[in-house]
Structure formats: C-alpha cells, structure tokens
Design a protein around this motif. Structure first.
Motif, PDB file in Angstrom:
ATOM      1  N   ALA A  89      51.379  30.186  59.293  1.00 36.91           N
ATOM      2  CA  ALA A  89      50.783  31.517  59.132  1.00 36.91           C
ATOM      3  C   ALA A  89      49.357  31.531  59.677  1.00 36.91           C
ATOM      4  O   ALA A  89      48.604  30.567  59.499  1.00 36.91           O
ATOM      5  CB  ALA A  89      50.785  31.923  57.660  1.00 36.91           C
ATOM      6  N   ALA A  90      48.994  32.618  60.316  1.00 38.07           N
ATOM      7  CA  ALA A  90      47.643  32.745  60.878  1.00 38.07           C
ATOM      8  C   ALA A  90      46.584  32.694  59.795  1.00 38.07           C
ATOM      9  O   ALA A  90      45.468  32.224  60.029  1.00 38.07           O
ATOM     10  CB  ALA A  90      47.524  34.039  61.674  1.00 38.07           C
ATOM     11  N   VAL A  91      46.934  33.160  58.590  1.00 38.22           N
ATOM     12  CA  VAL A  91      45.981  33.209  57.479  1.00 38.22           C
ATOM     13  C   VAL A  91      46.686  32.787  56.197  1.00 38.22           C
ATOM     14  O   VAL A  91      47.827  33.182  55.952  1.00 38.22           O
ATOM     15  CB  VAL A  91      45.406  34.643  57.315  1.00 38.22           C
ATOM     16  N   LEU A  92      46.004  31.989  55.398  1.00 40.81           N
ATOM     17  CA  LEU A  92      46.426  31.701  54.030  1.00 40.81           C
ATOM     18  C   LEU A  92      45.340  32.244  53.109  1.00 40.81           C
ATOM     19  O   LEU A  92      44.158  31.950  53.298  1.00 40.81           O
ATOM     20  CB  LEU A  92      46.616  30.203  53.804  1.00 40.81           C
ATOM     21  N   ILE A  93      45.758  33.055  52.157  1.00 41.19           N
ATOM     22  CA  ILE A  93      44.828  33.712  51.235  1.00 41.19           C
ATOM     23  C   ILE A  93      45.140  33.270  49.812  1.00 41.19           C
ATOM     24  O   ILE A  93      46.286  33.346  49.380  1.00 41.19           O
ATOM     25  CB  ILE A  93      44.949  35.253  51.337  1.00 41.19           C
ATOM     26  N   VAL A  94      44.134  32.815  49.106  1.00 41.50           N
ATOM     27  CA  VAL A  94      44.279  32.540  47.681  1.00 41.50           C
ATOM     28  C   VAL A  94      43.813  33.784  46.936  1.00 41.50           C
ATOM     29  O   VAL A  94      42.682  34.250  47.137  1.00 41.50           O
ATOM     30  CB  VAL A  94      43.445  31.316  47.239  1.00 41.50           C
ATOM     31  N   ALA A  95      44.695  34.333  46.107  1.00 41.54           N
ATOM     32  CA  ALA A  95      44.350  35.493  45.285  1.00 41.54           C
ATOM     33  C   ALA A  95      43.997  34.984  43.891  1.00 41.54           C
ATOM     34  O   ALA A  95      44.794  34.297  43.255  1.00 41.54           O
ATOM     35  CB  ALA A  95      45.516  36.470  45.220  1.00 41.54           C
ATOM     36  N   LEU A  96      42.781  35.313  43.457  1.00 42.12           N
ATOM     37  CA  LEU A  96      42.277  34.847  42.167  1.00 42.12           C
ATOM     38  C   LEU A  96      42.102  36.023  41.222  1.00 42.12           C
ATOM     39  O   LEU A  96      41.621  37.089  41.623  1.00 42.12           O
ATOM     40  CB  LEU A  96      40.926  34.145  42.352  1.00 42.12           C
ATOM     41  N   ALA A  97      42.478  35.802  39.972  1.00 42.34           N
ATOM     42  CA  ALA A  97      42.294  36.819  38.934  1.00 42.34           C
ATOM     43  C   ALA A  97      41.053  36.479  38.121  1.00 42.34           C
ATOM     44  O   ALA A  97      40.892  35.346  37.663  1.00 42.34           O
ATOM     45  CB  ALA A  97      43.513  36.873  38.016  1.00 42.34           C
ATOM     46  N   GLU A  98      40.185  37.459  37.953  1.00 38.58           N
ATOM     47  CA  GLU A  98      39.004  37.298  37.100  1.00 38.58           C
ATOM     48  C   GLU A  98      39.456  37.595  35.668  1.00 38.58           C
ATOM     49  O   GLU A  98      39.448  38.740  35.226  1.00 38.58           O
ATOM     50  CB  GLU A  98      37.901  38.262  37.536  1.00 38.58           C
ATOM     51  N   GLU A  99      39.868  36.548  34.957  1.00 39.79           N
ATOM     52  CA  GLU A  99      40.445  36.738  33.630  1.00 39.79           C
ATOM     53  C   GLU A  99      39.400  36.952  32.546  1.00 39.79           C
ATOM     54  O   GLU A  99      39.709  37.446  31.469  1.00 39.79           O
ATOM     55  CB  GLU A  99      41.348  35.561  33.276  1.00 39.79           C
ATOM     56  N   VAL A 100      38.148  36.586  32.844  1.00 40.72           N
ATOM     57  CA  VAL A 100      37.028  36.778  31.911  1.00 40.72           C
ATOM     58  C   VAL A 100      35.865  37.294  32.733  1.00 40.72           C
ATOM     59  O   VAL A 100      35.576  36.766  33.809  1.00 40.72           O
ATOM     60  CB  VAL A 100      36.644  35.438  31.232  1.00 40.72           C
ATOM     61  N   ASP A 101      35.181  38.332  32.250  1.00 38.12           N
ATOM     62  CA  ASP A 101      34.067  38.863  33.036  1.00 38.12           C
ATOM     63  C   ASP A 101      32.834  37.961  32.911  1.00 38.12           C
ATOM     64  O   ASP A 101      32.843  36.958  32.184  1.00 38.12           O
ATOM     65  CB  ASP A 101      33.763  40.315  32.661  1.00 38.12           C
TER      66      ASP A 101
END
Length: 195
Positions: A89-101
C-alpha cells in the motif's frame, strides 16, 4: 490503475448511494504508484470533518508513506497474513482513539467517533479512486511506541490506502478471498427491534 478491475458492487436489498455499494476492502495494492497527495489530503480532511460527541474529535492519525521509516515501522507491527500484502500500500495509517482527554477525563465515545472518522476517510478515498483496507491484526504496544508517550492515544486500527493492484500478486489463499462473493448478514437479522 485508479479503480478496481473487479466488479465488487454490493447487491443491496434496497438502493443505497453508489459510493457505499461500490466500496470494498481489497488486499491487492499497486506497489509502485506513489500516493496522490491531494487525494490523501482529501481523505484526511473528510476524517477531520466527521461528527463527534461535543466536537471532541477524539481521533489522531500516524501517516506513513511507502518508502519512509514510519511506513516500515507500521508494517513491522502488523501481525499474521497482513504483512504479506499491506506493505504494498502507498500509505499505512495508524488510527488512534483519544480515550482520555488531556485533563484525564475518560471519553466513552472515542471509539465510536474514531470509527466515524475512519468511515468518512474510507468513503472519500473510494470516491477519489483509491482503495482502503482496515486491519485489527497488529502489535498494539509497538504502534504505541511509534505514537509517542501519550498513553491516552490508543492504536485502534491500521489502514492500508492506495491504488488497486494486481490480484495475482497476492498469496493464493488471499487471491481467492479477493474475488470471493461479497456477503453480509440479512438486514432483518441486523435490526433487532423496529417498531
């Protein structure tokens, strides 16, 4: 190649938007074509404008372009057969969740809102002729180290994004999955109650 050569349009029971019926998650990525930066920016912008509870926007992304150290590190953190195809793949993206502000308050809606942002990203990318495949098979601690010291940002999925490639470049078992009929549970089995 900007669009999949395979016809993968879902056979829906009622009409839906073409862009939704045509979206699918291939594993065959073009391993030579660099990412179109405008299309990548549009996909990330679509994610940016996804709805979120109280406009908290509890999502962050690590974007690794093929050939970069970040792309290689994300690829190395993938598990199982994901490593057999995702590196193309041209791009690999890690999607992160902000579970605590930042103040330490739990954001109970973070995963839901991240899912919406990734859905927006996926639909925009597909509309622009790119393909997207999301993965849950990865070493979370390895990706957490890439993300830095903010433990409140939790790696939730890895997204492969790019141009559709040659199905024959995949291992044989994945070639079969790539062209297998698309199926979903029936709508009346999904909607538990409708009054």
């Amino acid at each position: 190649m900007s669009t999949p050569a395979l016809t993968r349009t879902a056979e829906t029971t009622v009409p839906v938007l073409d862009i939704l019926a045509e979206r699918w998650s291939p594993r065959a990525f073009d391993d030579a074509t660099p990412i179109d930066e405008e299309k990548l920016a549009a996909a990330l912008e679509a994610a940016r404008w996804a709805p979120s509870a109280n406009n908290t926007q509890p999502w962050r992304f690590l974007v690794g372009r093929r050939g970069s150290d970040l792309h290689a590190r994300i690829h190395d953190a993938l598990l199982g057969f994901n490593q057999a195809w995702a590196g193309n793949a041209a791009v690999l993206i890690v999607a992160l969740a902000e579970e605590v502000d930042a103040q330490g308050t739990p954001l109970s809606h973070a995963l839901y809102d991240l899912g919406q942002a990734v859905a927006h990203l996926s639909v925009q990318a597909h509309a622009d002729g790119l393909v997207v495949h999301q993965m849950s098979g990865f070493d979370r601690s390895a990706l957490q180290q890439i993300a830095g010291a903010e433990e409140r940002l939790v790696p939730t999925t890895v997204i492969a994004l790019g141009e559709f490639g040659d199905v024959s470049s995949l291992p044989e078992a994945l070639q079969e999955r790539e062209v297998a009929p698309r199926v979903r549970r029936a709508l009346d089995e999904t909607v538990l109650v409708s009054a």
